[in-house]
Design a protein around this motif. Structure first.
Motif, mmCIF file in Angstrom:
data_model
loop_
_atom_site.group_PDB
_atom_site.id
_atom_site.type_symbol
_atom_site.label_atom_id
_atom_site.label_comp_id
_atom_site.label_asym_id
_atom_site.label_seq_id
_atom_site.Cartn_x
_atom_site.Cartn_y
_atom_site.Cartn_z
ATOM 1 N N ALA A 1 -2.299 -5.320 9.855
ATOM 2 C CA ALA A 1 -3.070 -4.068 9.871
ATOM 3 C C ALA A 1 -2.500 -3.058 8.880
ATOM 4 O O ALA A 1 -3.237 -2.453 8.089
ATOM 5 C CB ALA A 1 -3.075 -3.480 11.283
ATOM 6 N N GLN A 2 -1.185 -2.862 8.927
ATOM 7 C CA GLN A 2 -0.548 -1.903 8.010
ATOM 8 C C GLN A 2 -0.616 -2.363 6.558
ATOM 9 O O GLN A 2 -0.740 -1.548 5.648
ATOM 10 C CB GLN A 2 0.909 -1.679 8.409
ATOM 11 N N ASN B 1 0.823 3.860 1.711
ATOM 12 C CA ASN B 1 1.027 4.566 2.975
ATOM 13 C C ASN B 1 1.852 3.734 3.959
ATOM 14 O O ASN B 1 1.869 4.014 5.154
ATOM 15 C CB ASN B 1 -0.315 4.935 3.610
ATOM 16 N N ASP C 1 -0.869 9.438 6.814
ATOM 17 C CA ASP C 1 -2.185 9.794 7.343
ATOM 18 C C ASP C 1 -3.277 9.800 6.280
ATOM 19 O O ASP C 1 -4.317 10.419 6.448
ATOM 20 C CB ASP C 1 -2.121 11.167 8.013
ATOM 21 N N PRO D 1 0.833 -1.207 0.000
ATOM 22 C CA PRO D 1 0.000 0.000 0.000
ATOM 23 C C PRO D 1 0.864 1.252 0.000
ATOM 24 O O PRO D 1 2.004 1.226 0.471
ATOM 25 C CB PRO D 1 -0.801 -0.124 1.306
ATOM 26 N N THR E 1 -2.957 -4.079 5.140
ATOM 27 C CA THR E 1 -4.317 -4.105 4.591
ATOM 28 C C THR E 1 -5.037 -2.783 4.821
ATOM 29 O O THR E 1 -6.259 -2.724 4.868
ATOM 30 C CB THR E 1 -5.131 -5.257 5.226
ATOM 31 N N SER E 2 -4.254 -1.714 4.950
ATOM 32 C CA SER E 2 -4.810 -0.366 5.047
ATOM 33 C C SER E 2 -4.582 0.328 3.718
ATOM 34 O O SER E 2 -3.464 0.727 3.392
ATOM 35 C CB SER E 2 -4.115 0.402 6.185
ATOM 36 N N TRP E 3 -5.640 0.438 2.918
ATOM 37 C CA TRP E 3 -5.499 0.883 1.534
ATOM 38 C C TRP E 3 -5.908 2.340 1.362
ATOM 39 O O TRP E 3 -7.086 2.674 1.490
ATOM 40 C CB TRP E 3 -6.357 0.006 0.617
ATOM 41 N N PRO E 4 -4.964 3.232 1.049
ATOM 42 C CA PRO E 4 -5.315 4.641 0.827
ATOM 43 C C PRO E 4 -6.201 4.827 -0.394
ATOM 44 O O PRO E 4 -6.079 4.100 -1.389
ATOM 45 C CB PRO E 4 -3.948 5.317 0.619
ATOM 46 N N GLU F 1 -6.463 8.797 3.985
ATOM 47 C CA GLU F 1 -7.733 8.133 4.257
ATOM 48 C C GLU F 1 -7.778 6.810 3.501
ATOM 49 O O GLU F 1 -7.259 6.698 2.399
ATOM 50 C CB GLU F 1 -8.898 9.018 3.817
ATOM 51 N N THR F 2 -8.411 5.818 4.122
ATOM 52 C CA THR F 2 -8.439 4.489 3.521
ATOM 53 C C THR F 2 -9.847 4.135 3.058
ATOM 54 O O THR F 2 -10.831 4.750 3.453
ATOM 55 C CB THR F 2 -7.947 3.432 4.522
#
Length: 334
Positions: A137-138, A92, A153, A90, A140-143, A155-156
């Motif tokens: 967690a990091q 971010n 920072d 990702p 699978t956090s998709w901006p 938004e996902t």
């Protein structure tokens, strides 16, 4: 005067080299790289530059100071591993996590087996899957696409694959209406596209890379076409049987399928040597990808499918062999 050494025929002459092919693949990745910069901005730049720099550094340091060999960073393999690793992350992701992924990809996935040509699994995917298990967690956090000036920072949002998984779990085909249309996923329209990894936002850019590599004969058609055809047919049958499963076009254009089929599964070292073996390899990757996507706990199955089939490559090579030069076809004939 030196002696002239004469060897028996056949003699094969080729301009191919490791360096030429590696840089050829890097050139094929440029359209997708440019698109990622346009869509993700500074986040894509930070992730890709960090990944490439870390992979090149670890290749140089481990080869020079641990293996006590001449560093081979100029052959392009470390740069390519860094790009492919970055494409699977990702936009971010913190730099320190990227560095860990690069260390695992180069140090464990590649050099621990003896370096280029000896690794049983694709190094970039080894690094990516290690990070996925270690930092779920990091990873699978998709901006959201279009946040050009944001990095950590950002938004996902939900990816197309997560929407497909929600539809299957809920049993409601109406959930699939949240998916971007096929043209959006093909072209990567940032105003309507969902999130995802850096390298998967524009299928057309990846297809351009495929055409370039086929034109330059860097790869053959067997692996990418067999994967894409298998996914299309398998997912098409499932969609006809139950509309809760996404259409075959959506399956092809979503997630890391195009990236994996074109650039990851075609790795010379970890894929079969013969055309028939490559077709079998591609078919099984396609089947495993669809199975993991639709019935596994993780929405994406491409990386796991490729690594699983990397493990079976030696068996495929052992049982599907080319005809030997001069082999007897029938008794009394050659």
């Amino acid at each position: 005067m030196g002696k002239l050494i004469v060897s028996l025929s056949p003699h094969a002459h080729s301009t191919d080299s490791v360096q030429r092919n590696m840089y050829g693949v890097i050139i094929a990745l440029i359209p997708a790289l440019v698109v990622s910069f346009i869509f993700f901005g500074i986040g894509s730049a930070i992730v890709c530059v960090s990944s490439v720099a870390a992979c090149v550094f670890f290749e140089w340091a481990i080869t020079k100071y641990i293996l006590r060999k001449q560093p081979t960073i100029c052959d392009g393999s470390a740069i390519l591993t860094g790009l492919l690793l970055g494409f699977n992350l990702p936009s971010n992701l913190p730099v320190w996590i990227i560095i860990i992924g690069a260390l695992v990809a180069i140090g464990i996935g590649k050099l621990s087996f003896g370096g280029l040509g000896c690794n049983p699994w694709n190094p970039a995917l080894v690094g990516r899957c290690f990070l996925l298990v270690s930092f779920p967690a990091q990873m699978t956090s998709w901006p959201v696409v279009g946040q050009l000036t944001k990095y950590v920072d950002a938004e996902t949002a939900a990816t197309p694959l997560s929407i497909m998984k929600t539809a299957i779990k809920s049993g409601d085909p109406a959930v699939l209406q949240q998916l971007p249309d096929s043209m959006t996923m093909l072209l990567g329209n940032p105003s309507a596209l969902g999130a995802g990894t850096i390298g998967e936002v524009c299928a057309l850019a990846l297809i351009i890379g495929l055409i370039f590599m086929l034109w330059k004969k860097i790869i053959t058609w067997h692996i990418p076409i067999s994967i894409l055809a298998t996914v299309f047919v398998f997912s098409g049958i499932m969609h006809l049987a139950n509309p809760v499963y996404a259409s075959p076009v959506a399956e092809l254009l979503s997630g890391g399928l195009m990236l994996g089929a074109i650039f990851m599964a075609t790795d010379y070292v970890t894929s079969p040597m013969t055309g028939k073996g490559q077709i079998l390899y591609g078919i099984l990757i396609g089947v495993l990808t669809v199975i993991i996507r639709n019935w596994g706990s993780y929405p994406e199955g491409m990386s796991f499918a490729i690594l699983i089939m990397n493990s079976f490559t030696p068996l495929i090579n052992a049982y599907i062999k080319p005809k030997r030069y001069g082999e007897v076809v029938k008794e009394g004939k050659k």
